[in-house]
Enzyme design. Structure first.
Site, PDB file in Angstrom:
ATOM      1  N   TYR A 121       0.739  -1.296  -0.024  1.00 18.41           N
ATOM      2  CA  TYR A 121      -0.205   0.024   0.066  1.00 18.41           C
ATOM      3  C   TYR A 121       0.855   1.164   0.083  1.00 18.41           C
ATOM      4  CZ  TYR A 121      -3.665   3.121   1.823  1.00 18.41           C
ATOM      5  OH  TYR A 121      -4.639   4.113   1.910  1.00 18.41           O
ATOM      6  N   LEU A 213       6.982 -22.324  -2.174  1.00 16.77           N
ATOM      7  CA  LEU A 213       6.986 -22.986  -0.858  1.00 16.77           C
ATOM      8  C   LEU A 213       8.259 -23.286  -0.456  1.00 16.77           C
ATOM      9  CD1 LEU A 213       5.276 -24.728   1.022  1.00 16.77           C
ATOM     10  CD2 LEU A 213       5.407 -26.347  -0.387  1.00 16.77           C
ATOM     11  N   ARG A 223      10.660 -17.247  11.340  1.00 20.88           N
ATOM     12  CA  ARG A 223       9.742 -16.472  12.157  1.00 20.88           C
ATOM     13  C   ARG A 223       8.825 -17.102  12.864  1.00 20.88           C
ATOM     14  NH1 ARG A 223      12.524 -12.106  12.105  1.00 20.88           N
ATOM     15  NH2 ARG A 223      13.384 -11.511   9.995  1.00 20.88           N
TER      16      ARG A 223
END
Length: 302
Positions: A121, A213, A223
């Site tokens: 954005y 993947l 993470r």
């Protein structure tokens, strides 16, 4: 609230549309398609599109024209072999495109994974929404005394309340000034690309993130790990739940060999062999540094 009633209606409309296709479809992923999985106080993760499934990994490994005559058990065994021996390219045959809403400071950690396609954005063209990540009280913690990049004990009482109030007040003030600077009511108004510099790092942004993947597994290994920062870990955990339904054989192999496995150096392996022979091995006789020995003991203890 992560999603407005209008956004929820749009998602339901998207999920209501179906199309006949000849391409591989994963029933587990179809259940997630377009659905927004809420993360943190205003964030979410949702699947926009995907390509491939467990069989696509095997097809690429075998370079066949179709699913072939191999059994499901053979497919699972092949995937585990590929994962075990670090054959990564067959996993690159599967891709996923996600729409993610996340705090800017989480996005700056996330973008370090450069093996993906990203479109964020733009605050140059659009006005940012007045939405900020404010941690829950149980996630307000002091600096760790043993880890320079981690957090320690949870803050309590007046100190926790003071910190939360500062976060809320500063976020609101920064956005008020942002709105005042870009306003064209009685003034020219500052350019959005300049006004955005005053926004805090806990404001929410959004992006489309497309990744194969193999590289997604690398992202999740780092993470979704217990040592990762909480705010990015919860996103990784939400994605992991989707991946487990999308490619169950591949995800189970990933859990076993990457998330739950361990890599030992040649020196460490020699120490294991000596221990199996009954020898008492210490840090001093191991050939490892204190740091290496500490990590080695951690692997052995589990």
């Amino acid at each position: 609230m992560p999603l407005s009633p209008e956004q929820k209606a749009e998602i339901e409309a998207s999920r209501g549309q179906t199309a006949q296709t000849l391409r591989v479809v994963s029933p587990g992923m179809e259940a997630h398609l377009y659905t927004a999985h809420e993360v943190l106080d205003h964030g979410f993760v949702r699947v926009i599109d995907y390509m491939g499934d467990d069989s696509a990994i095997c097809q690429a490994a075998r370079v066949s024209y179709g699913k072939g005559t191999k059994s499901v058990q053979n497919d699972e065994g092949l995937i585990r072999y590929l994962m075990r021996h670090w054959h990564s390219t067959p996993f690159e045959m599967c891709e996923i495109k996600l729409h993610v809403k996340l705090p800017v400071f989480v996005a700056r950690q996330w973008i370090r994974h450069r093996t993906a396609n990203v479109n964020e954005y733009s605050a140059r063209y659009s006005i940012m929404d007045r939405e900020f990540y404010i941690p829950a009280p149980e996630n307000i913690a002091a600096q760790s005394v043993v880890n320079n990049q981690g957090r320690g004990e949870v803050l309590e009482g007046e100190e926790a309340a003071r910190v939360l109030e500062i976060l809320k007040t500063d976020s609101g003030r920064a956005y008020d000034n942002y709105e005042a600077m870009i306003s064209q009511d009685g003034q020219q108004g500052l350019a959005r690309e300049l006004a955005r510099m005053n926004l805090p790092a806990n404001i929410y942004t959004q992006w489309y993130w497309k990744v194969d993947l193999h590289n997604l597994f690398h992202f999740l290994r780092l993470r979704a790990d217990a040592h990762a920062q909480y705010e990015i870990r919860v996103y990784a955990e939400a994605i992991a739940a989707v991946v487990a339904d999308w490619v169950p054989f591949a995800y189970k192999a990933f859990e076993d060999y990457r998330m739950g496995g361990a890599t030992l150096s040649a020196t460490a392996m020699e120490c294991v062999r000596r221990m199996l022979k009954g020898e008492t091995v210490t840090q001093e006789t191991s050939g490892m540094s204190k740091g290496e020995w500490r990590e080695f003991e951690g692997v052995l203890r589990g």
